[in-house]
Each structure stands twice: as structure tokens, then as C-alpha cells.
Write a protein that holds these residues in place. Structure first.
Motif, PDB file in Angstrom:
ATOM      1  N   UNK A   1     -10.507  20.518   6.382  1.00  0.00           N
ATOM      2  CA  UNK A   1     -11.063  21.200   7.538  1.00  0.00           C
ATOM      3  C   UNK A   1     -10.645  22.473   7.847  1.00  0.00           C
ATOM      4  N   UNK A   2      -9.300  22.632   8.341  1.00  0.00           N
ATOM      5  CA  UNK A   2      -8.531  23.601   8.655  1.00  0.00           C
ATOM      6  C   UNK A   2      -8.573  24.721   7.520  1.00  0.00           C
ATOM      7  N   UNK A   3      -8.386  24.410   6.160  1.00  0.00           N
ATOM      8  CA  UNK A   3      -8.096  25.135   5.191  1.00  0.00           C
ATOM      9  C   UNK A   3      -9.613  25.802   5.191  1.00  0.00           C
ATOM     10  N   UNK A   4     -10.686  24.998   5.017  1.00  0.00           N
ATOM     11  CA  UNK A   4     -11.968  25.679   5.055  1.00  0.00           C
ATOM     12  C   UNK A   4     -12.195  26.653   6.128  1.00  0.00           C
ATOM     13  N   UNK A   5     -11.684  26.439   7.539  1.00  0.00           N
ATOM     14  CA  UNK A   5     -11.927  26.985   8.566  1.00  0.00           C
ATOM     15  C   UNK A   5     -11.057  28.761   8.301  1.00  0.00           C
ATOM     16  N   UNK A   6     -10.038  28.492   7.741  1.00  0.00           N
ATOM     17  CA  UNK A   6      -9.036  29.593   7.600  1.00  0.00           C
ATOM     18  C   UNK A   6      -9.905  30.544   6.512  1.00  0.00           C
ATOM     19  N   UNK A   7     -10.142  29.866   5.451  1.00  0.00           N
ATOM     20  CA  UNK A   7     -10.909  30.658   4.538  1.00  0.00           C
ATOM     21  C   UNK A   7     -12.168  31.216   4.963  1.00  0.00           C
ATOM     22  N   UNK A   8     -13.066  30.585   5.331  1.00  0.00           N
ATOM     23  CA  UNK A   8     -14.407  31.104   5.877  1.00  0.00           C
ATOM     24  C   UNK A   8     -14.214  32.056   6.932  1.00  0.00           C
ATOM     25  N   UNK A   9     -13.479  31.959   8.148  1.00  0.00           N
ATOM     26  CA  UNK A   9     -13.241  33.130   8.972  1.00  0.00           C
ATOM     27  C   UNK A   9     -12.955  34.256   8.447  1.00  0.00           C
ATOM     28  N   UNK A  10     -11.664  34.188   7.609  1.00  0.00           N
ATOM     29  CA  UNK A  10     -11.067  35.439   7.206  1.00  0.00           C
ATOM     30  C   UNK A  10     -12.132  35.974   6.098  1.00  0.00           C
ATOM     31  N   UNK A  11     -12.716  35.333   5.386  1.00  0.00           N
ATOM     32  CA  UNK A  11     -13.642  36.068   4.487  1.00  0.00           C
ATOM     33  C   UNK A  11     -14.777  36.621   5.295  1.00  0.00           C
ATOM     34  N   UNK A  12     -15.281  35.977   6.277  1.00  0.00           N
ATOM     35  CA  UNK A  12     -16.325  36.644   6.903  1.00  0.00           C
ATOM     36  C   UNK A  12     -15.809  37.910   7.667  1.00  0.00           C
ATOM     37  N   UNK A  13     -14.614  37.728   8.158  1.00  0.00           N
ATOM     38  CA  UNK A  13     -14.219  39.141   8.808  1.00  0.00           C
ATOM     39  C   UNK A  13     -13.888  40.412   7.799  1.00  0.00           C
ATOM     40  N   UNK A  14     -13.453  39.922   6.556  1.00  0.00           N
ATOM     41  CA  UNK A  14     -13.297  40.805   5.451  1.00  0.00           C
ATOM     42  C   UNK A  14     -14.567  41.390   4.958  1.00  0.00           C
ATOM     43  N   UNK A  15     -15.483  40.553   4.823  1.00  0.00           N
ATOM     44  CA  UNK A  15     -16.862  40.943   4.365  1.00  0.00           C
ATOM     45  C   UNK A  15     -17.664  41.986   5.076  1.00  0.00           C
ATOM     46  N   UNK A  16     -17.377  41.599   6.764  1.00  0.00           N
ATOM     47  CA  UNK A  16     -18.162  42.681   7.541  1.00  0.00           C
ATOM     48  C   UNK A  16     -17.438  43.727   7.488  1.00  0.00           C
ATOM     49  N   UNK A  17     -16.013  44.043   7.450  1.00  0.00           N
ATOM     50  CA  UNK A  17     -15.248  45.400   7.278  1.00  0.00           C
ATOM     51  C   UNK A  17     -16.004  46.158   5.978  1.00  0.00           C
ATOM     52  N   UNK A  18     -15.951  45.339   4.777  1.00  0.00           N
ATOM     53  CA  UNK A  18     -16.293  46.084   3.456  1.00  0.00           C
ATOM     54  C   UNK A  18     -17.802  46.412   3.469  1.00  0.00           C
ATOM     55  N   UNK A  19     -18.518  45.595   3.615  1.00  0.00           N
ATOM     56  CA  UNK A  19     -20.040  45.590   3.622  1.00  0.00           C
ATOM     57  C   UNK A  19     -20.478  46.862   4.669  1.00  0.00           C
ATOM     58  N   UNK A  20     -20.002  46.730   5.808  1.00  0.00           N
ATOM     59  CA  UNK A  20     -20.322  47.697   6.730  1.00  0.00           C
ATOM     60  C   UNK A  20     -19.967  49.169   6.153  1.00  0.00           C
TER      61      UNK A  20
END
Length: 278
Positions: free
Chosen positions: A73-92
């Protein structure tokens, strides 16, 4: 008026049936997570438990080293949150470049980017794995985070929304002495919050529910996300249904909460060319 009432009634019945079809398996999984294996095997199909127990959750969260659901659960949370932040920066930033910056070949390059969506993602698995292996990222969070950082559909979605923002706002900011980065951070980002919220919703959900790619790049049980980890709860010959249902319910909690708090932004973003409010 009579036709309207009949059509409304038919629509209500249809939506009610669809709701029941969706809720029934979830309700059965919820109640099954509070059953012991004897109840599940002995009493056949029954909705409510004969004996209510919480041992399934205790075993998964505290007493099970072979299937550490809490770590997953913690691994998924770290991966999902970090990828979401990275996607927002790159995509925007990419969408800003394709809509607000002028350079030679911009439209041709964006068309080529859209053309890449015609290829199924599965064809990239082997070359992508070779890249990850060369970088030494196998069994690391980066293997699951970086490959999904620049989804083409998200760039397209944000670009379409950004097209509705008048260019006069950029020109006014330039007259005041702002550069491109200041326009991006001070003018554009506040105006595209609704669509960025939807991108965050899609990205987090996709990353959390991803099964195939994490199953390839993770073979260390302690580093595995929760979605591919659930397959380890299924034995070759026997599956403990109570534990499986408990783990599945634990896995859907973050995405369920996320949808509850972001559904209004999701509906607001459906009008991608709504322009600027206020």
C-alpha cells in the motif's frame, strides 16, 4: 407531460439497475472480507456473514510477512503520488509550449506526437524494459514512475483546454515585463487548475491500478505495489477468498476517496474550451 414522466421513469429504472449491478459485487466483497474461510466454503453463496470476524484484515496488515499488504500500500502511494506530480509538471509545460510558444515545426511535431497514440502500449514493453534495466532501475520506484511521466493523451487534454485561454492575457503580462516562465506559473497554471485536477485524477488512478508493467519490473516482494501484489494472494490450487476480498477493498480505498473529492472538477473539465471564467 405524460411522455416526459414515462421517459423519466424508464431512465430512473435503467440507472437503478445499473447501480445495483455495480454495487452488488462490491457489497459481496465487503461482507466476504468479514467472513472466515469456513463460512465462505460451508454456507455457499450468502451475503451477510454468519460469524463476523476481522482476522482477515489483521492477518494482511500485521501478521503476514509473505504478502505484506501494508508495504504494498505504501509503495503504491509513493509511486502514484510521485508520478502524478511529475506528470502535472511535464504535461502542463509541454501543453504550454504547444499552445503559447511559437517555433518552427510546432504543429507538425504535435501531430507526430498524436500519431504515436495509434501504437498499442504493449509494443513498448520490451524496449522500455531494456532501458530501465540499463539504467539500473529494476525493482526501484523510478521504474514505475518515469515511463508514464509524459502521457500523450494528457498533453492533448491540457492543450485543448489551454487553447481556450485568450492570448491577450499573455501579451498583457509581457507588457508588464513577465517572461515565459512567469507567464506559465503566474497566469496559465491558475487558469488550468480544473483540467490539471482531472489529469491528476486519471494519472493517480491509472498508476494505482496498473498491473502489467509493475509485474514486469518488480520481483522483490517488499518493493511491489499493491495491485500486482494481490496476485500473490491467489494460490495455485486454493485461494483464501476472505483475505483476497480484504486486500481488494484496501486497494480501492485511495481511488474511491480521490473520486469523492474531485468529481466536481471532473465534471467542470468536460467543457475543454469553456474559456476563462471571471
Amino acid at each position: 407531460m405524460k411522455k416526459l414522466n414515462i421517459s423519466t421513469l424508464i431512465s430512473f429504472i435503467f440507472l437503478l439497475c445499473m447501480t445495483l449491478i455495480w454495487i452488488f459485487p462490491l457489497a459481496w466483497a465487503f461482507f466476504s472480507s468479514f467472513k472466515d474461510e469456513i463460512d465462505i466454503q460451508s454456507y455457499g453463496f450468502s451475503m451477510l456473514p454468519v460469524h463476523w470476524v476481522i482476522t482477515n484484515y489483521q492477518d494482511l496488515l500485521f501478521d503476514n510477512s509473505s504478502t505484506p499488504v501494508a508495504k504494498w500500500f505504501m509503495n503504491s502511494m509513493i509511486i502514484s503520488v510521485t508520478q502524478t506530480v511529475l506528470v502535472l509538471v511535464v504535461v502542463s509545460m509541454a501543453a504550454y509550449g504547444y499552445t503559447r510558444l511559437r517555433f518552427k515545426g510546432r504543429d507538425w511535431l504535435f501531430s507526430l506526437l498524436l500519431a504515436s497514440m495509434m501504437f498499442p502500449a504493449v509494443v513498448n514493453l520490451i524496449p522500455l524494459y531494456k532501458i530501465i534495466d540499463t539504467l539500473g532501475w529494476v525493482n526501484t520506484y523510478w521504474a514505475a514512475i518515469v515511463p508514464g511521466a509524459a502521457a500523450v493523451f494528457n498533453v492533448f487534454l491540457v492543450r485543448q483546454f489551454m487553447i481556450g485561454i485568450p492570448l491577450e492575457l499573455d501579451e498583457s503580462a509581457r507588457i508588464d515585463g513577465a517572461n515565459d516562465f512567469q507567464i506559465y506559473t503566474k497566469v496559465t497554471l491558475p487558469l488550468i487548475k480544473p483540467v490539471l485536477t482531472v489529469v491528476a485524477l486519471f494519472t493517480f488512478t491509472s498508476s494505482w491500478n496498473d498491473f502489467l508493467w509493475p509485474s514486469i519490473v518488480f520481483n522483490d516482494i517488499d518493493r511491489m505495489p499493491i495491485t500486482p501484489g494481490l496476485q500473490l494472494l491467489q494460490g495455485m490450487y486454493v485461494t483464501d477468498i476472505g483475505h483476497a476480498m480484504s486486500a481488494a477493498l484496501i486497494a480501492i480505498v485511495p481511488t474511491f476517496i480521490l473520486y469523492l473529492f474531485t468529481q466536481r472538477y471532473f465534471l467542470q473539465s468536460m467543457s475543454l474550451t469553456s474559456g476563462v471564467k471571471g
